[in-house]
Design an enzyme around this catalytic site. Structure first.
Site, mmCIF file in Angstrom:
data_model
loop_
_atom_site.group_PDB
_atom_site.id
_atom_site.type_symbol
_atom_site.label_atom_id
_atom_site.label_comp_id
_atom_site.label_asym_id
_atom_site.label_seq_id
_atom_site.Cartn_x
_atom_site.Cartn_y
_atom_site.Cartn_z
ATOM 1 N N ASN A 147 5.103 0.984 -3.583
ATOM 2 C CA ASN A 147 4.316 1.009 -4.808
ATOM 3 C C ASN A 147 4.206 -0.406 -5.378
ATOM 4 O O ASN A 147 5.220 -1.082 -5.572
ATOM 5 C CB ASN A 147 4.972 1.946 -5.824
ATOM 6 C CG ASN A 147 4.041 2.229 -6.968
ATOM 7 O OD1 ASN A 147 3.619 1.320 -7.677
ATOM 8 N ND2 ASN A 147 3.691 3.494 -7.136
ATOM 9 N N ALA A 148 2.985 -0.834 -5.664
ATOM 10 C CA ALA A 148 2.762 -2.218 -6.097
ATOM 11 C C ALA A 148 3.565 -2.544 -7.359
ATOM 12 O O ALA A 148 4.114 -3.641 -7.477
ATOM 13 C CB ALA A 148 1.279 -2.451 -6.344
ATOM 14 N N ALA A 201 -7.290 0.428 -9.529
ATOM 15 C CA ALA A 201 -6.678 0.517 -10.856
ATOM 16 C C ALA A 201 -7.651 0.977 -11.939
ATOM 17 O O ALA A 201 -7.229 1.488 -12.975
ATOM 18 C CB ALA A 201 -6.096 -0.846 -11.231
ATOM 19 N N HIS A 202 -8.940 0.784 -11.689
ATOM 20 C CA HIS A 202 -9.924 1.175 -12.713
ATOM 21 C C HIS A 202 -9.845 2.676 -13.004
ATOM 22 O O HIS A 202 -10.215 3.125 -14.070
ATOM 23 C CB HIS A 202 -11.341 0.829 -12.246
ATOM 24 C CG HIS A 202 -11.829 1.697 -11.124
ATOM 25 N ND1 HIS A 202 -11.532 1.443 -9.805
ATOM 26 C CD2 HIS A 202 -12.544 2.836 -11.131
ATOM 27 C CE1 HIS A 202 -12.057 2.392 -9.058
ATOM 28 N NE2 HIS A 202 -12.687 3.242 -9.827
ATOM 29 N N GLU A 226 0.866 -1.189 0.000
ATOM 30 C CA GLU A 226 0.000 0.000 0.000
ATOM 31 C C GLU A 226 0.899 1.234 0.000
ATOM 32 O O GLU A 226 1.818 1.354 0.806
ATOM 33 C CB GLU A 226 -0.920 -0.037 1.239
ATOM 34 C CG GLU A 226 -1.633 1.242 1.598
ATOM 35 C CD GLU A 226 -2.547 1.823 0.507
ATOM 36 O OE1 GLU A 226 -3.478 1.126 0.086
ATOM 37 O OE2 GLU A 226 -2.312 2.975 0.098
ATOM 38 N N CYS A 236 -23.898 -11.559 3.633
ATOM 39 C CA CYS A 236 -24.028 -13.016 3.717
ATOM 40 C C CYS A 236 -24.468 -13.541 2.363
ATOM 41 O O CYS A 236 -25.552 -13.216 1.881
ATOM 42 C CB CYS A 236 -25.053 -13.379 4.797
ATOM 43 S SG CYS A 236 -25.194 -15.141 5.069
HETATM 44 P P1 NAD Z 1 -9.700 3.060 -2.793
HETATM 45 O O1 NAD Z 1 -9.488 4.159 -3.761
HETATM 46 O O2 NAD Z 1 -10.434 3.336 -1.535
HETATM 47 O O3 NAD Z 1 -8.310 2.404 -2.393
HETATM 48 C C1 NAD Z 1 -7.252 2.157 -3.319
HETATM 49 C C2 NAD Z 1 -5.965 2.024 -2.512
HETATM 50 O O4 NAD Z 1 -4.903 1.684 -3.381
HETATM 51 C C3 NAD Z 1 -5.585 3.328 -1.805
HETATM 52 O O5 NAD Z 1 -5.409 3.084 -0.444
HETATM 53 C C4 NAD Z 1 -4.320 3.755 -2.521
HETATM 54 O O6 NAD Z 1 -3.444 4.464 -1.659
HETATM 55 C C5 NAD Z 1 -3.748 2.426 -2.953
HETATM 56 N N1 NAD Z 1 -2.843 2.529 -4.112
HETATM 57 C C6 NAD Z 1 -3.025 3.247 -5.241
HETATM 58 N N2 NAD Z 1 -2.022 3.073 -6.083
HETATM 59 C C7 NAD Z 1 -1.170 2.222 -5.492
HETATM 60 C C8 NAD Z 1 0.041 1.652 -5.904
HETATM 61 N N3 NAD Z 1 0.582 1.897 -7.095
HETATM 62 N N4 NAD Z 1 0.666 0.801 -5.055
HETATM 63 C C9 NAD Z 1 0.145 0.530 -3.825
HETATM 64 N N5 NAD Z 1 -1.013 1.065 -3.397
HETATM 65 C C10 NAD Z 1 -1.677 1.886 -4.230
HETATM 66 O O7 NAD Z 1 -10.416 1.876 -3.617
HETATM 67 P P2 NAD Z 1 -11.199 0.611 -3.015
HETATM 68 O O8 NAD Z 1 -12.552 1.026 -2.565
HETATM 69 O O9 NAD Z 1 -10.341 -0.127 -2.048
HETATM 70 O O10 NAD Z 1 -11.408 -0.259 -4.329
HETATM 71 C C11 NAD Z 1 -10.297 -0.935 -4.921
HETATM 72 C C12 NAD Z 1 -10.698 -1.565 -6.248
HETATM 73 O O11 NAD Z 1 -11.545 -2.690 -6.022
HETATM 74 C C13 NAD Z 1 -11.494 -0.631 -7.152
HETATM 75 O O12 NAD Z 1 -10.994 -0.717 -8.468
HETATM 76 C C14 NAD Z 1 -12.878 -1.150 -7.051
HETATM 77 O O13 NAD Z 1 -13.669 -0.837 -8.153
HETATM 78 C C15 NAD Z 1 -12.610 -2.649 -6.951
HETATM 79 N N6 NAD Z 1 -13.696 -3.441 -6.375
HETATM 80 C C16 NAD Z 1 -13.664 -4.803 -6.492
HETATM 81 C C17 NAD Z 1 -14.658 -5.559 -5.916
HETATM 82 C C18 NAD Z 1 -14.683 -7.038 -6.017
HETATM 83 O O14 NAD Z 1 -15.731 -7.646 -5.814
HETATM 84 N N7 NAD Z 1 -13.581 -7.679 -6.276
HETATM 85 C C19 NAD Z 1 -15.704 -4.976 -5.226
HETATM 86 C C20 NAD Z 1 -15.700 -3.601 -5.105
HETATM 87 C C21 NAD Z 1 -14.693 -2.862 -5.661
#
Ligand code: NAD
Length: 556
Positions: free
Chosen positions: A236-237, A260-261, A193, A403
């Site tokens: 950074n990832a 990432a979206h 993160e 749930c």
């Molecule tokens: P968010 O914006 O709240 O959090 C993203 C996090 O990523 C932040 O804490 C940011 O600091 C961190 N970040 C950004 N770039 C980074 C990098 N290069 N390296 C490391 N950390 C980095 O978003 P969120 O609410 O946690 O959502 C994350 C993603 O999950 C979104 O794309 C969302 O649409 C998707 N999502 C997936 C599901 C699922 O069912 N799998 C459900 C809901 C949302």
């Protein structure tokens, strides 16, 4: 700009006092307040996923609240992308609120044009559950990640994720569910993160065993493969994943939940510090998006190397592969999508992320609902989940439970809860809702409907039909969302909330609405030819009545 309508803090009202003309309206208002109470940046109305908002602006928020307070049982409030438009006379059997959020016709549905419309104050991205006030905090995605890891454990690791090393990234609104989900599934791992404060928050919540900014230290900590030990790594990832691949360390499972979206607000480019990113995304959004996509390409290529080394690698629904492909990684889709690979068998049975919220604010109500759903013994997995959730999930906002229930299970449970409300055995009504990412709720050809067997993955008739059907069945709130920002042009979804206020009418609405919702989901997969969906549809009697009767006649 000073905003006179801007409340300092929004919290959801608790207790039995009504500010609206009935519990149905009060329930919707409390759900709206709740998403801001537990949202990531409530001061900007942002709930989660970088930019997923609850209302267009504070003026719209105040007008929505006032509209709900005055709304009659036989009226419908219309909301366009987080801005209230009008109240129309309808009927007590019609939705109280209908909304459309983030929809732009196909040719114009690009991230850039969407951002332009946002800047002009004409549209808003509501994510899936932010704009229609259904977000219940990190628990909402917790069970999703948990179910996913369980499926991965079953398929690849002899039945369980026990002491397996998971590498992932992102501790935001949704991503912060990951450490707990990994621990609940018995695994261990590293979550990368960029924002140290997000790591500290997860540490304070007790979801991380420790936090470091040193990769070697993190790898050493995860070395003993202690079940439940998840390390936060500040970094950074893109660079960390590459370094891990270079070191030839192969985690068992690799995924990612950065936002990432959203290439501007959701993903920090590899060559920016957190501060530079925060500053530049306002000053030079196009430049940031370009750098972010190139960084995502680096991350995806590292994930591909880890896959070649033997790791199980998948995208977890954040459009990472689409962004990397746009930056030139032509084979980004050699990485699996999580829904197609692991969750589709559940969706075929209408099993998905169902939720309920105790509107009284009483934890005792939630305990009673937990007890009831276990007592109704739908499937052993439900009991196991409830006991894990009760011991691991920390409360956020109004007491709520995610749930995964299936077709028929949802309506039976909700109907029984409505009876409890009627008998006064709960302190208040209960709202039922679900994530849009559900069997009937979403078209997203790179997430929920990737690789559909009949090639129908991009057809968005299904969520639109779902919303129309839910409105016809009298659900209390019905929403049609589309992908804004980085999801623009990629998704369409439907959301629903139905309130159990203990009345006979609520019982009818719950049965009708919940069965229609999951029933259409099952039929969508049956239509695509999935055997599990065909048999669920047959046993639940879903489909055209005359064909059902004909089949029964042939079978008898
Ligand atoms: P968010 O914006 O709240 O959090 C993203 C996090 O990523 C932040 O804490 C940011 O600091 C961190 N970040 C950004 N770039 C980074 C990098 N290069 N390296 C490391 N950390 C980095 O978003 P969120 O609410 O946690 O959502 C994350 C993603 O999950 C979104 O794309 C969302 O649409 C998707 N999502 C997936 C599901 C699922 O069912 N799998 C459900 C809901 C949302």
């Amino acid at each position: 700009m000073a905003d006179p309508g801007k409340p300092v803090i929004v919290t959801a009202q608790r207790g039995g006092e009504l500010r609206c003309r009935g519990w149905r309206q009060e329930a919707i208002l409390r759900m709206l307040e709740n998403v801001l109470e537990i949202g990531e940046r409530p001061e900007d109305l942002v709930v989660y996923a970088a930019r997923g908002k609850a209302a267009r602006d504070w003026e719209s928020y105040v007008r929505i609240v006032e509209s709900l307070r005055h709304l009659g049982e036989d009226e419908t409030l219309v909301v366009q992308s987080g801005k209230p438009v009008a109240v129309f006379p309808s009927s007590p059997d019609a939705p109280l609120v209908v909304m459309a959020c983030g929809n732009v016709v196909g040719h114009y549905a690009t991230a850039e044009y969407f951002d332009e419309l946002c800047d002009r104050g004409l549209i808003m991205w509501g994510g899936l559950t932010a704009g229609d006030w259904q977000y219940i905090g990190f628990q909402g995605v917790l069970q999703g990640v948990y179910e996913l890891l369980q499926a991965v454990g079953k398929e690849h690791f002899g039945g369980s994720l026990d002491r397996r090393f998971v590498l992932t990234a992102g501790l935001g609104g949704m991503g912060s569910a990951q450490p707990l989900a990994i621990a609940m599934a018995g695994g261990c791992g590293i979550v990368v993160e960029i924002d140290p404060e997000k790591c500290s928050r997860a540490l304070e919540r007790g979801h991380l065993a420790s936090v470091t900014d040193d990769l070697d230290k993190a790898l050493a900590l995860v070395g003993p493969r202690e079940a439940g030990s998840v390390i936060g790594l500040v970094g950074n990832a893109a660079s960390i994943y590459s370094e891990i691949a270079e070191k030839r360390v192969v985690p068992d499972v690799v995924t990612d939940l950065t936002a990432a979206h959203d290439a501007v607000f959701g993903y920090c480019p590899v060559d920016y510090s957190l501060e530079q990113w925060r500053e530049c995304r306002h000053l030079d959004p196009t430049g940031v998006a370009d750098r972010a996509r190139r960084s995502m390409a680096i991350q995806v290529q590292a994930m591909q190397r880890l896959k070649a080394g033997g790791a199980i690698v998948f995208e977890d629904g954040n459009n990472l592969r689409v962004q990397a492909e746009a930056a030139g990684v032509h084979d980004a889709f050699t990485i699996d999508g999580f829904a197609e690979r692991y969750l589709r068998p559940l969706f075929c049975r209408g099993i998905g992320p169902f939720r309920w919220v105790a509107l009284s604010g009483e934890r005792a109500d939630l305990a009673e609902l937990d007890r009831l759903v276990v007592e109704m013994s739908f499937r052993p997995e439900v009991g196991s989940w409830i006991s894990l959730a009760r011991s691991h999930v920390t409360p956020q906002g109004l007491p709520a439970r995610s749930c995964w229930l299936g077709h028929g299970e949802r309506s039976r449970f909700a109907y029984a809860v409505n009876a409890l409300v009627h008998e006064g055995r709960l302190a208040g009504p209960v709202a039922f809702t679900r994530d849009h990412f559900d069997s009937g709720g979403m078209t997203h050809p790179h997430i929920g409907t990737e690789g559909m067997a009949d090639g129908s993955g991009a057809i968005s008739d299904w969520p639109i039909l779902d919303a129309l059907l839910l409105a016809a069945s009298g659900a209390d709130l019905v929403a049609v969302h589309a992908g804004g920002a980085g999801y623009a042009g990629y998704m369409q979804s439907a959301g629903v909330t139905i309130v159990a206020d203990g009345t006979e009418g609520a019982g009818v609405r719950l049965r009708r609405g919940l069965d229609a919702d999951s029933g259409l989901g099952v039929l969508r997969y049956a239509d695509a030819g999935y055997t599990a969906a065909l048999s669920t549809a047959r046993s639940a009697g879903l489909g055209l009545r005359h064909e059902r009767e004909e089949r029964q006649w042939h079978e008898s």
